[in-house]
Design a protein around this motif. Structure first.
Motif, PDB file in Angstrom:
ATOM      1  N   ASN A  29      45.905  58.406  21.339  1.00 10.20           N
ATOM      2  CA  ASN A  29      46.681  59.245  22.238  1.00 10.20           C
ATOM      3  C   ASN A  29      47.492  58.364  23.193  1.00 10.20           C
ATOM      4  O   ASN A  29      47.487  57.139  23.082  1.00 10.20           O
ATOM      5  CB  ASN A  29      45.784  60.241  22.989  1.00 10.20           C
ATOM      6  CG  ASN A  29      44.830  59.562  23.971  1.00 10.20           C
ATOM      7  OD1 ASN A  29      44.985  58.388  24.304  1.00 10.20           O
ATOM      8  ND2 ASN A  29      43.844  60.312  24.423  1.00 10.20           N
ATOM      9  N   ARG A  30      48.189  58.989  24.106  1.00  8.95           N
ATOM     10  CA  ARG A  30      49.095  58.229  24.986  1.00  8.95           C
ATOM     11  C   ARG A  30      48.336  57.172  25.786  1.00  8.95           C
ATOM     12  O   ARG A  30      48.859  56.088  26.072  1.00  8.95           O
ATOM     13  CB  ARG A  30      49.796  59.191  25.959  1.00  8.95           C
ATOM     14  CG  ARG A  30      50.938  58.540  26.737  1.00  8.95           C
ATOM     15  CD  ARG A  30      52.182  58.384  25.877  1.00  8.95           C
ATOM     16  NE  ARG A  30      53.219  57.590  26.529  1.00  8.95           N
ATOM     17  CZ  ARG A  30      54.488  57.594  26.167  1.00  8.95           C
ATOM     18  NH1 ARG A  30      54.880  58.348  25.141  1.00  8.95           N
ATOM     19  NH2 ARG A  30      55.374  56.848  26.783  1.00  8.95           N
TER      20      ARG A  30
ATOM     21  N   SER B  15      52.761  55.344  14.995  1.00 12.08           N
ATOM     22  CA  SER B  15      51.689  55.521  15.969  1.00 12.08           C
ATOM     23  C   SER B  15      52.243  55.949  17.322  1.00 12.08           C
ATOM     24  O   SER B  15      51.709  56.857  17.974  1.00 12.08           O
ATOM     25  CB  SER B  15      50.888  54.228  16.120  1.00 12.08           C
ATOM     26  OG  SER B  15      49.926  54.335  17.131  1.00 12.08           O
ATOM     27  N   TRP B  16      53.338  55.315  17.763  1.00 14.95           N
ATOM     28  CA  TRP B  16      53.916  55.654  19.059  1.00 14.95           C
ATOM     29  C   TRP B  16      54.523  57.055  19.056  1.00 14.95           C
ATOM     30  O   TRP B  16      54.447  57.781  20.044  1.00 14.95           O
ATOM     31  CB  TRP B  16      54.957  54.614  19.465  1.00 14.95           C
ATOM     32  CG  TRP B  16      54.331  53.468  20.212  1.00 14.95           C
ATOM     33  CD1 TRP B  16      53.929  52.278  19.712  1.00 14.95           C
ATOM     34  CD2 TRP B  16      54.014  53.447  21.607  1.00 14.95           C
ATOM     35  NE1 TRP B  16      53.370  51.491  20.688  1.00 14.95           N
ATOM     36  CE2 TRP B  16      53.420  52.197  21.879  1.00 14.95           C
ATOM     37  CE3 TRP B  16      54.168  54.351  22.646  1.00 14.95           C
ATOM     38  CZ2 TRP B  16      52.983  51.837  23.146  1.00 14.95           C
ATOM     39  CZ3 TRP B  16      53.722  54.003  23.919  1.00 14.95           C
ATOM     40  CH2 TRP B  16      53.139  52.756  24.156  1.00 14.95           C
TER      41      TRP B  16
ATOM     42  N   ARG C 173      51.791  59.266  19.551  1.00 16.47           N
ATOM     43  CA  ARG C 173      51.301  59.200  20.939  1.00 16.47           C
ATOM     44  C   ARG C 173      52.237  59.924  21.911  1.00 16.47           C
ATOM     45  O   ARG C 173      51.967  59.976  23.107  1.00 16.47           O
ATOM     46  CB  ARG C 173      51.136  57.735  21.362  1.00 16.47           C
ATOM     47  CG  ARG C 173      50.039  56.993  20.618  1.00 16.47           C
ATOM     48  CD  ARG C 173      50.021  55.504  20.937  1.00 16.47           C
ATOM     49  NE  ARG C 173      49.577  55.258  22.309  1.00 16.47           N
ATOM     50  CZ  ARG C 173      49.504  54.043  22.851  1.00 16.47           C
ATOM     51  NH1 ARG C 173      49.882  52.968  22.141  1.00 16.47           N
ATOM     52  NH2 ARG C 173      49.087  53.897  24.096  1.00 16.47           N
TER      53      ARG C 173
END
Length: 881
Positions: free
Chosen positions: A178-179, A492-493, A496
């Motif tokens: 997550n972020r 992935s980003w 996120r």
């Protein structure tokens, strides 16, 4: 067309329309292309580049977009393209050759038939997970990858193995972040119809097995078969309509659920697995296994099922059936810590193995005794799966030499009369399947031959390759890995919560001309993911060095219930998120085979820094080494055994320091010093660094043959499978051997308290013992109700330490010289004083029978009288001179 707002528009604008069931529809291939189905259904394509090339030729773009999954490829390729290929003579010829090659591979004699002489009819290999390919997600980490490589190497060698596992409908979890960098788990559904597997069928009917549960419930399972080259892998699946809803969930996911859920999985794997093997052999005519190999304790219930079979079908009593089952069973332990062992409440075992549930013939008290922690410090309330595995197997091993030492110490309580060095647990060091893990470009340079069971000359082609060619190949593989990593980091980003507009920096992360280090593994605390972060400023200085920078790619999953492991990942992710260093260090989520395969060839150095000695073996460094990477590791597991300063660097261990923070600081700073002062300078020593290339060559040529899975499987065959098969045949033929052995053990155990070593004396020692002197030793022994044929009298001698313990003892069996009244005997032999300094000896009596795999098998030994006891003035147990 219906207007908006009516029923037909809900799927577009309102609540999503969800299917109540999902399944995959496979294409009907044109007759000329049926060979494609043959290739897909045998997983040899996983490690056979030429077969992969055939799939790629079907549709190169689709092959890449499906991630190299041939089932998806054939499911998505347009029918027009299939028709085109059915009339493409060049492609059809290529397909024909690939099918013929596969046919030869699975039918021709290989090492086992040609050289080993087929000494075993069949081996059943049980494991809770198998890592064959990312397309078949039935693995979590090293245990599964090792099991997959074991099957592949057995196939290459022609060893007649049957793999046995479970088919998990959600596999192991998929990982995202997550972020805030916290691990998120997802459990995507695995559709068996979309996998390269097929149902075992008895005619037109799917074959199945069942296990009775408390209350008369049935746990049923169908049997899926994955053909791994020559080796069938049977996977039991409880998600079938014959089961009640609770039972259908037993094979839902790997290593998940409650304690009872895990026990049901292991019940199905062990008990159901034996029944599945019997069904498979009945349906296909495959040879029934002589040897059962338990890969870790999860499958240990297979031994209880084999005892039940023998009691029910052959009318054997428990002790006789136990000897039959033990003689043909091999147990491999993979854990170096008791916390890694499955332990179940005794009450749970009582419920599931009661006579009502499991049937008569296997008394519950005898079952409970198999897993009882009835040793000092044990917990009487638990049933220990590893201890049961050891008691149900006549042969056991750890997975590296150091792990063998650790295992003998960890389980020494089962053999209280013996020193840990005498505990009957040997070791066979793990290996890796080179054709799966070595990049094709490296393989081409070394002339490494895929599918060849023999490693002789496998790496000789390396001598014909120039330093410049090797260096350029590694740079190309580095670039490929970087491209793959950038794509994964970007995805992935986005997951996120980042927008594409803020991700321009991702295109410049990592550099193909920078020293690249890899660190990828599960994330329990002992593997120390964050050791490199002990001094963040020092790490930043290494990453951003103006002339000798380092870049690190990191991957790994924490168990969903391991909050500590998740915190370690978050700590690493937050460091890697720093804009100052994010182009030099990245964490890539969702570590699996697909990520690992470009990672090993793309790295120059493989980092491993566990707490010694908690790494049982570790095989990721082996895979990296075969791809021309050097290891930078704590001397643990396999690296302790085969370390050579030409293979890489050993991080000094501060083992023995109890303050964990202090230990971590010392080892982290040793790691920084090695990178700064040795690793980086050697990598950047010239445009083509000759000394680095020299180490690379040495690693592949000298270390390469040692780390191969074919070497490992040969060791299993020669050291464990063949002896187990011989024992199995002697015990199984008429069962008289097993009856006799069981009766002998019962008699020896009852009579053993009467065994005494009454007196020990040396002859010819002289006043001043000198090196090279040979002295006589005599031992007077009382045997009570046993005979001289039941025992062995042995002298142990060697150097002694400050505690009068004999280190590395030499063992000499003494000969019976004379018999006296009262069943007393004199035994004699000779000892050679072959070393200077403190020297000690002792004598002990051991049970002896030609069907014992080890003198320690019964856990019985008798030594001289206690020298501190005033009632027994005889020679002490260990005398020093």
């Amino acid at each position: 067309m219906q207007p908006e707002g009516e029923f037909g528009s809900i799927g577009r604008y309102g609540v999503p329309v969800r299917a109540i069931r999902r399944f995959s529809v496979r294409p009907v291939l044109p007759e000329p292309l049926t060979g494609l189905g043959t290739l897909v259904n045998n997983l040899r394509w996983v490690w056979h580049p030429e077969t992969q090339d055939v799939f790629e030729a079907v549709d190169p773009q689709l092959w890449r977009s499906t991630g190299g999954d041939p089932v998806r490829l054939l499911g998505e390729v347009p029918a027009a393209r299939l028709d085109e290929l059915a009339n493409d003579h060049a492609f059809l010829r290529r397909l024909e050759l690939a099918v013929a090659d596969l046919t030869g591979y699975v039918t021709d004699d290989r090492w086992f038939q040609a050289e080993a002489g087929s000494p075993v009819s069949s081996v059943a290999y049980f494991s809770p997970e198998f890592g064959i390919t990312h397309v078949l997600p039935q693995y979590s980490g090293g245990l599964g990858i090792l099991a997959g490589d074991h099957l592949k190497a057995a196939s290459d060698l022609g060893v007649p193995l049957i793999g046995v596992g479970l088919l998990y409908r959600h596999g192991y979890f998929g990982q995202s972040l997550n972020r805030e960098g916290w691990q998120q788990e997802r459990y995507p559904l695995v559709d068996p119809d979309g996998l390269p597997i097929s149902l075992l069928r008895d005619g037109d009917t799917p074959a199945s097995i069942n296990v009775t549960l408390p209350g008369g419930r049935k746990l049923c399972a169908q049997i899926w078969v994955a053909q791994v080259g020559r080796v069938p892998l049977l996977m039991l699946d409880a998600d079938m309509e014959d089961n009640e809803p609770a039972e259908r969930e037993v094979t839902d996911r790997l290593y998940g659920g409650t304690t009872e859920h895990r026990m049901l999985q292991e019940l199905l794997l062990g008990v159901g697995g034996v029944r599945a093997v019997r069904e498979y052999c009945r349906v296909t005519g495959h040879a029934a296994p002589e040897v059962f190999h338990t890969n870790e304790g999860h499958a240990g219930f297979l031994g209880i099922e084999r005892i039940r079979e023998l009691a029910h079908d052959q009318g054997l009593d428990f002790d006789t059936a136990l000897e039959v089952a033990r003689g043909g069973t091999v147990f491999t332990t993979h854990t170096p810590v008791p916390a890694g062992i499955d332990r179940f409440p005794v009450e749970l075992i009582q419920q599931h193995f009661s006579a009502d549930a499991f049937g008569d013939g296997v008394p519950i008290d005898r079952i409970l005794a198999l897993g009882a922690e009835d040793f000092e410090g044990g917990d009487p309330g638990v049933f220990n799966m590893a201890i049961m595995g050891l008691r149900l197997a006549q042969r056991a091993n750890g997975v590296s030499k150091l792990h063998g030492v650790v295992s003998r110490g960890m389980f020494a309580g089962l053999w209280p009369s013996f020193d840990p060095s005498d505990v009957p647990i040997t070791s066979i060091t793990n290996g890796v399947h080179a054709p799966t893990w070595v990049a094709r470009e490296i393989s081409n340079l070394t002339y490494a031959a895929a599918d060849e069971g023999d490693s002789e000359g496998m790496f000789e082609g390396l001598d014909k390759t120039t330093d410049a060619a090797l260096w350029e190949t590694k740079r190309m593989l580095r670039q490929r890995f970087i491209d793959d990593t950038r794509a994964r980091v970007r995805a992935s980003w986005v997951n996120r919560g980042a927008s594409e507009a803020e991700l321009g920096w991702v295109d410049s992360i990592l550099d193909p001309d920078v020293l690249t280090m890899g660190f990828a593994r599960r994330v329990p605390s002992y593997k120390r993911l964050t050791l490199m972060l002990r001094d963040p400023a020092r790490l930043k200085a290494l990453l951003l060095h103006p002339t000798r920078p380092v870049q690190i790619v990191i991957a790994g999953k924490a168990h969903p219930a391991d909050e500590g492991g998740k915190k370690l990942i978050q700590e690493m992710v937050r460091f890697a998120d720093d804009p100052e260093v994010r182009h030099r260090i990245v964490f890539v989520p969702d570590y699996d085979i697909a990520l690992a395969q470009p990672m090993y060839p793309g790295c120059d150095v493989w980092l491993n820094n566990p707490l010694r000695p908690y790494e049982a073996c570790g095989t990721s460094g082996m895979k990296a080494a075969l791809n021309g990477a050097l290891n930078l590791s704590i001397r643990d597991g396999w690296w302790d055994e085969w370390y050579d300063d030409e293979f890489g660097w050993a991080i000094p261990s501060a083992e023995g320091i109890e303050d964990t923070d202090r230990r971590d600081d010392l080892e982290a700073h040793a790691l920084y010093d090695l990178i700064e002062k040795q690793v980086a300078p050697r990598f950047y020593d010239g445009e083509v660094p000759g000394r680095w290339i020299e180490m690379l060559r040495h690693t592949i040529k000298e270390l390469g043959p040692k780390v191969l899975a074919t070497r490992m499987v040969r060791d299993y065959v020669q050291q464990l499978y063949v002896p187990a098969a011989h024992s199995s045949r002697r015990l199984n033929s008429t069962y008289e051997g097993a009856r006799e052995l069981a009766a002998w053990k019962k008699r020896v155990r009852a009579a053993w308290p009467q065994i005494r070593v009454d007196h020990v004396e040396l002859q010819g020692l002289g006043d001043v013992p000198q090196l090279g002197t040979t002295v006589g030793i005599r031992a007077f022994v009382s045997l009570g109700e046993l005979t001289a044929a039941d025992i062995d009298v042995e002298a142990l001698h060697g150097r002694v330490n400050s505690e009068d313990e004999i280190t590395d003892p030499v063992r000499v069996s003494l000969s019976l010289a004379e018999t006296y009244e009262g069943n007393r005997h004199r035994y004699e032999g000779e000892l050679k004083l072959d070393r200077t300094g403190p020297f000690g000896y002792t004598v002990r009596v051991l049970p002896k029978h030609d069907m014992l795999a080890s003198p320690a098998e019964l856990g019985l030994a008798a030594g001289p009288s206690d020298p501190e006891d005033p009632e027994t003035p005889d020679l002490p147990a260990g005398s020093e001179f």
